[in-house]
Design an enzyme around this catalytic site. Sequence first.
Site, mmCIF file in Angstrom:
data_model
loop_
_atom_site.group_PDB
_atom_site.id
_atom_site.type_symbol
_atom_site.label_atom_id
_atom_site.label_comp_id
_atom_site.label_asym_id
_atom_site.label_seq_id
_atom_site.Cartn_x
_atom_site.Cartn_y
_atom_site.Cartn_z
ATOM 1 N N ASP A 18 -4.989 15.068 -7.152
ATOM 2 C CA ASP A 18 -5.504 13.698 -7.262
ATOM 3 C C ASP A 18 -6.258 13.418 -6.035
ATOM 4 O O ASP A 18 -6.159 12.169 -5.448
ATOM 5 C CB ASP A 18 -4.581 12.735 -7.862
ATOM 6 C CG ASP A 18 -5.171 11.582 -8.731
ATOM 7 O OD1 ASP A 18 -6.412 11.824 -8.517
ATOM 8 O OD2 ASP A 18 -4.421 10.771 -8.960
ATOM 9 N N VAL A 45 2.360 -0.189 -5.264
ATOM 10 C CA VAL A 45 2.835 -0.047 -3.779
ATOM 11 C C VAL A 45 3.063 -1.297 -2.857
ATOM 12 O O VAL A 45 1.890 -2.111 -3.482
ATOM 13 C CB VAL A 45 1.748 0.928 -3.137
ATOM 14 C CG1 VAL A 45 2.185 1.374 -1.656
ATOM 15 C CG2 VAL A 45 1.595 2.227 -3.606
ATOM 16 N N GLN A 74 0.753 5.772 -11.576
ATOM 17 C CA GLN A 74 1.969 6.252 -11.228
ATOM 18 C C GLN A 74 2.961 5.112 -10.614
ATOM 19 O O GLN A 74 4.103 5.438 -10.537
ATOM 20 C CB GLN A 74 1.953 7.475 -10.318
ATOM 21 C CG GLN A 74 1.145 8.432 -10.763
ATOM 22 C CD GLN A 74 0.385 9.253 -9.465
ATOM 23 O OE1 GLN A 74 0.885 9.038 -8.228
ATOM 24 N NE2 GLN A 74 -0.763 9.756 -9.880
ATOM 25 N N LEU A 100 0.174 -3.988 -2.389
ATOM 26 C CA LEU A 100 -0.773 -3.370 -1.826
ATOM 27 C C LEU A 100 -1.748 -2.634 -2.639
ATOM 28 O O LEU A 100 -2.924 -2.476 -2.457
ATOM 29 C CB LEU A 100 -0.263 -2.349 -0.650
ATOM 30 C CG LEU A 100 0.381 -2.832 0.583
ATOM 31 C CD1 LEU A 100 1.103 -1.637 1.319
ATOM 32 C CD2 LEU A 100 -0.644 -3.631 1.499
ATOM 33 N N GLY A 101 -1.245 -1.990 -3.693
ATOM 34 C CA GLY A 101 -2.110 -1.386 -4.696
ATOM 35 C C GLY A 101 -1.334 -1.105 -5.973
ATOM 36 O O GLY A 101 -0.092 -0.864 -5.903
#
Length: 739
Positions: free
Chosen positions: A536, A425, A422, A417-418
Amino acid sequence: MALRLILLLQLAVLVWELEVAAELALPGCASHCGNISIPYPFGTTPECYLNQDFFINCNSTHQAFLTDSNIDVLSISVSGQLRVLSYVARDCYNKSGQRVANNDPWMTLAKFPISHTRNKFMTVGCDTYAFIKGSSGKKYKTGCLSLCESKDSVINGSCSGIGCCQTTIPVNVTSIDISVDSYDSYTGVWEFNPCGFAFVAEDGYFNFSSADLLDLQNKTKVPTVLDWTIGDEKCDQAKENGTSYACKDNSYCYDPDNGPGYRCNCSEGYEGNPYLLNGCKDIDECEVDNPCNVTHTCRNLPGSFSCFCPAGYEGDGFKIGTGCSPMPSSESKFPLVNVALGISISLLVLLLVSSWLYWGFRKRKLIKLKEKFFEQNGGIMLQQLLSKHEGFAEATKIFTTEDLKKATNNYDERRVLGRGGQGTVYKGILADNRVVAVKKSKIMDQSQVEQFINEVIILSQVNHRNVVKLLGCCLETEVPLLVYEFVINGTLYDHLHNQDQTYSISWETRLRIATETAGALWYLHSAASTPIIHRDVKSTNILLDNNYTAKVSDFGASRLIPLDQAQLTTLVQGTLGYLDPEYFHSSQLTEKSDVYSFGVVLVELLTGKKALSFDRLEEERNLAMFFVSSMKDDRLFEILDDRVLNEGNTKHLKEVAILAKRCLMVKGEERPTMKEVAMELEGLRILETHPWVNNNSNPEETEYLIGQSQDAYKGDNSSNIIGYDSIRDQVMVDFNGGR
Ligand SMILES: *[C@@H]1O[C@H](CO)[C@@H](O)[C@H](O)[C@H]1NC(C)=O
Ligand SMILES: *[C@@H]1O[C@H](CO)[C@@H](O)[C@H](O)[C@H]1NC(C)=O
Ligand SMILES: *[C@@H]1O[C@H](CO)[C@@H](O)[C@H](O)[C@H]1NC(C)=O
Ligand SMILES: *[C@@H]1O[C@H](CO)[C@@H](O)[C@H](O)[C@H]1NC(C)=O
Ligand SMILES: *[C@@H]1O[C@H](CO)[C@@H](O)[C@H](O)[C@H]1NC(C)=O
Ligand SMILES: *[C@@H]1O[C@H](CO)[C@@H](O)[C@H](O)[C@H]1NC(C)=O
Ligand SMILES: *[C@@H]1O[C@H](CO)[C@@H](O)[C@H](O)[C@H]1NC(C)=O
Ligand SMILES: *[C@@H]1O[C@H](CO)[C@@H](O)[C@H](O)[C@H]1NC(C)=O
Ligand SMILES: *[C@@H]1O[C@H](CO)[C@@H](O)[C@H](O)[C@H]1NC(C)=O
Ligand SMILES: *[C@@H]1O[C@H](CO)[C@@H](O)[C@H](O)[C@H]1NC(C)=O
């Protein structure tokens, strides 16, 4: 059974129709006069119409009249047309050439002009000329001539001079006066055409045929279309004026080309009454006509729709025409070979035994490894903490590697998804068919284990509708996996910066997203037992669900507030373009840093521009700086997003911009707290969604009338009136009621 089903369906349709009808008018107001529907801004009583212009006088026999006039209303469309009845002018003679009837009808309208696109001025007769005069801001007069020699010479269906003539009506006509006359008193044509006629009728209503040369005698009124608008102002002025602006949510304003005033229309993907609160309803595109490829599943979204691949298929099903390919099966099928039975069995036994041995060995090794990771990742600590926080234990589940492997189809690339700073996903489907987002973090530093566990604990405690819910985690892998609720509609970034217009979000929704995000951050800063700084905040970390509800996500960087300096510096992961400028001096991120980042998101919502873009001029690269300098130069309205500018109330837009500017103050202490921001936005949102509280304080007296008298036409220009002046006919209208 089938009968009952049909009855049920009919009932459902009926209920639906009633509901749709009920949404035409204001709550508690009559939506019909007889069988004529009365959409707001029209209404039959003062509390039901916008102002006196929109008064429909519905008498007890359910005939509808425009304001206090005698103008009969046939139908009203919410898209801006009003169908009324107007008189036919007649000029009739007897066989010996004596005039037996003549009338000159007229109509004066207080506000709504006669539609120049939907009407025609028509003359019918074989010895006939007719004039129409009136006012279109200036005075105007035009005419039409129609002649014919015999009944056979006319062409059925054609109105081009032979027995029938037509011409157009100019724009902005609010009064007309028709007169009809003859050259030779119908001598020679009397047998089949003793009269001449003239009228302004809705285009398409009258289809001329030879029979009309006689039959029109019995027609006294024809439908005529008026264009209605709101007020006298153009959209821009109306928006400036704020409180009385009539276009509600999911609608836009436009200036029609006939007469003063503006109109509203539901935005693309919506339908209904744009003048009512929540009057524009989402169109269920999937129901109306499934726009997706047959192999795709259609899902309705507010204002648009999405296409998804069906179960068992994968791929980018979002747009029509893109492929959905079958999902690869995890167990491949062994081809059955037709071999002698004995050999097969012995081979099989051998295979079974050896693989059992092999898998048993591996399994033990794997279990050992998992246990090690579990321990290393703080699993035991988590278990202890969870058991202390009773009640949270059930909300936060500890998943096994198998669970998540299965759910993500072994971390299939197509499920990504992305990807972020970090980790990655994945979209996952759990055994109980729940769709989740699985976040696989990057290699974790042992020193951060405690922080990580803290994050899990914090997030599992946070239960806020605008914060993405953490469902659980898996600690048995080298890098821990976090399992979140799946938010279907992508990130705010996608919606703001995608060129595709179908993604575009209305100003009202943007303001709501801002308010929800601010509320969530305020909650994290204050409401949770220990304050949490997000660290963030950016548009890619604000997810949107089906209803465009904001869900703040990605707490990968967020930590509890008490932290020592050393950790702070190593942990910062803020994103350029959003990062608090104070951080560069102090190396500290505070709650006010979130306020700054939120300010950037607010500016993104206002301008539709990216926070940082190297495609822009150097001085415009950093959106926050560009915004602040534009505000200083009083150029705010030049940099706002078109849609925002179009839909937003200027005063409110200014206030949001000022709020954003305050969030972007260089010094943290000069910025407002998240609480102040959230409350201010909430206040603006209420103003924006309920913009009209008072109205109509000074309704001007307006009147409408139709009639047939030239004297009356010469009179009062500001009232609605129709009528005719009759020489022989005794068709007179009582004007007293209208004056
Ligand atoms: C209302 O009913 C009348 C007759 O009852 C009919 O002629 C007319 O077309 C109807 N109007 C609408 C808008 O349905
Ligand atoms: C309603 O208006 C029509 C047309 O003017 C009229 O014929 C009718 O009598 C009126 N009904 C009542 C009850 O006033
Ligand atoms: C026509 O009308 C005039 C005046 O009304 C009348 O004198 C004459 O008799 C009429 N002629 C016929 C044929 O009806
Ligand atoms: C339309 O008519 C009104 C008065 O009836 C006048 O004030 C206005 O200027 C006219 N507009 C145009 C475009 O002619
Ligand atoms: C008008 O009538 C003619 C015949 O009389 C027919 O052919 C034509 O289709 C009609 N047009 C419309 C728009 O109804
Ligand atoms: C025109 O229409 C009328 C009835 O509408 C019919 O009686 C006549 O015959 C038609 N004429 C032609 C030329 O078709
Ligand atoms: C007009 O209507 C009357 C009755 O209402 C009828 O007798 C007459 O024939 C009609 N005329 C025409 C030309 O249709
Ligand atoms: C605002 O509206 C009022 C009445 O609705 C009107 O008198 C005034 O001129 C309008 N102001 C602007 C700037 O359009
Ligand atoms: C109003 O909306 C409808 C439906 O989306 C559209 O067909 C129509 O063109 C729009 N009208 C204007 C003037 O924008
Ligand atoms: C539908 O999808 C299939 C495969 O996914 C593709 O081959 C086909 O072209 C698509 N059809 C349309 C109309 O987009």
